[in-house]
Design an enzyme around this catalytic site. Structure first.
Site, mmCIF file in Angstrom:
data_model
loop_
_atom_site.group_PDB
_atom_site.id
_atom_site.type_symbol
_atom_site.label_atom_id
_atom_site.label_comp_id
_atom_site.label_asym_id
_atom_site.label_seq_id
_atom_site.Cartn_x
_atom_site.Cartn_y
_atom_site.Cartn_z
ATOM 1 N N LYS A 52 -10.174 -28.671 -23.082
ATOM 2 C CA LYS A 52 -10.557 -27.949 -21.862
ATOM 3 C C LYS A 52 -9.615 -26.769 -21.618
ATOM 4 C CE LYS A 52 -12.893 -31.936 -19.898
ATOM 5 N NZ LYS A 52 -12.924 -33.085 -18.965
ATOM 6 N N GLN A 96 -9.148 -36.031 -14.784
ATOM 7 C CA GLN A 96 -9.694 -36.641 -15.990
ATOM 8 C C GLN A 96 -9.824 -38.158 -15.818
ATOM 9 O OE1 GLN A 96 -10.885 -34.855 -18.516
ATOM 10 N NE2 GLN A 96 -11.505 -36.625 -19.704
ATOM 11 N N ASP A 119 -16.615 -30.748 -11.846
ATOM 12 C CA ASP A 119 -17.183 -31.844 -12.637
ATOM 13 C C ASP A 119 -18.543 -32.278 -12.070
ATOM 14 O OD1 ASP A 119 -15.869 -32.757 -14.916
ATOM 15 O OD2 ASP A 119 -14.359 -33.868 -13.773
#
Ligand code: GUN
Length: 292
Positions: A52, A96, A119
């Site tokens: 990422k 995460q 997200d």
């Protein structure tokens, strides 16, 4: 049979994003800024987060990685989330997953300002997605929609079977495939307790496998001419590989591929698109496109 090249498509989209960022910055605008929180040292999470950060560089974004040991308390982590909510320079951020067992993932997700939730996991974004309102759409289903669009695969009126009902992939995928503005398909969701699972799958024009069981989908479950999207990325021990494992999809590729009109490989199919869609959401956050 045509292979859907997620790696090449993702590279092209990242180049498109980088070009747009360059124009924004040249015009005096702000460089999009993505922050990521990583707790602990899970191998998969380390790799995802590293990729990422690299994708941010490729797109010309600013990125910040905040790392914490797995001994961090839930209260401390929630305070870190709140700091990012308040940080005006950060356009979007992710925490995460998975998190250590002593921390409630749901509590953490709900603590994220939904306007920075790139997200698309916050209940406000999930709810807005379900009723077709502008929102951040979670990256994997968004990436799959993008692949279907770029490969001009007709979905309207087709029978789509989604294998798996996770919050991150199966549920949003089914929601999006049924909506008029996205898939406009007739959708069936199958899972571990579905009866007639094989029969359902074998009737699908578009089969999206997201159950996390290596080689689950076999040739007898696939209709001739179907499009098969493989979301599986299970790490399977493999002594011939340098790192000791390989990524295995949910689809038994060698026997299924000859029956398909389109199929995604693992790796190089859905995976690269997922990170790329996180970049797209971050660009939208930087531009205040969804929540002005
Ligand atoms: N863990 C596995 N996939 C994801 C993802 O898309 N986002 C976050 N935050 N964690 C994950």
């Amino acid at each position: 049979m045509k292979l859907i090249d997620g790696k090449a498509t993702a590279a092209q989209i990242k180049a498109e994003i980088a070009e747009e960022v360059q124009k924004i910055v040249a015009a005096g605008g702000k460089r999009p800024h993505l922050a990521a929180i990583l707790v602990g040292h899970d191998g998969g999470s380390e790799t995802y987060v590293k990729n990422k950060v690299l994708a941010c560089e490729a797109c010309g974004f600013k990125s910040t990685l905040l790392r914490f040991e797995e001994t961090i308390s839930e209260k401390e982590l929630l305070a870190e989330v709140e700091k990012l909510n308040q940080d005006e320079d950060v356009d979007g951020f992710i925490v995460q997953l998975p998190l250590p067992k002593h921390i409630s993932e749901q509590k953490v997700i709900e603590a994220i300002d939904y306007k920075k939730d790139v997200d698309g996991f916050h209940p406000i974004n999930v709810g807005r997605m379900a009723i077709g309102l502008p929102c951040y759409i979670s990256a994997t289903p968004k990436g799959i929609l993008e692949l279907l669009k770029r490969y001009q695969i007709e979905t309207s009126g087709k029978k789509c079977v989604v294998l798996g009902r996770s919050n991150i992939v199966g549920k949003p995928m089914a929601q999006l495939m049924m909506q008029k503005q996205y898939g406009d398909a007739t959708v069936t969701v199958c899972h571990s307790h579905s009866l007639n699972l094989k029969k359902e799958c074998s009737e699908a024009d578009i089969l999206i496998a997201a159950i996390g069981q290596p080689d689950f989908v076999t040739a007898d479950m696939v209709k001739e001419g179907a499009t098969v999207i493989d979301v599986g990325t299970t790490r399977v021990p493999d002594k011939t590989r340098k790192n000791g494992f390989r990524l295995n999809g949910d689809v038994k590729f060698d026997e299924v591929a000859p029956k398909c009109s389109f199929i995604t490989p693992v790796p190089g199919g859905v995976g690269p698109m997922t990170i790329c869609m996180l970049m797209k959401n971050t660009l939208a956050a930087g531009k205040k496109e969804i929540y002005p």
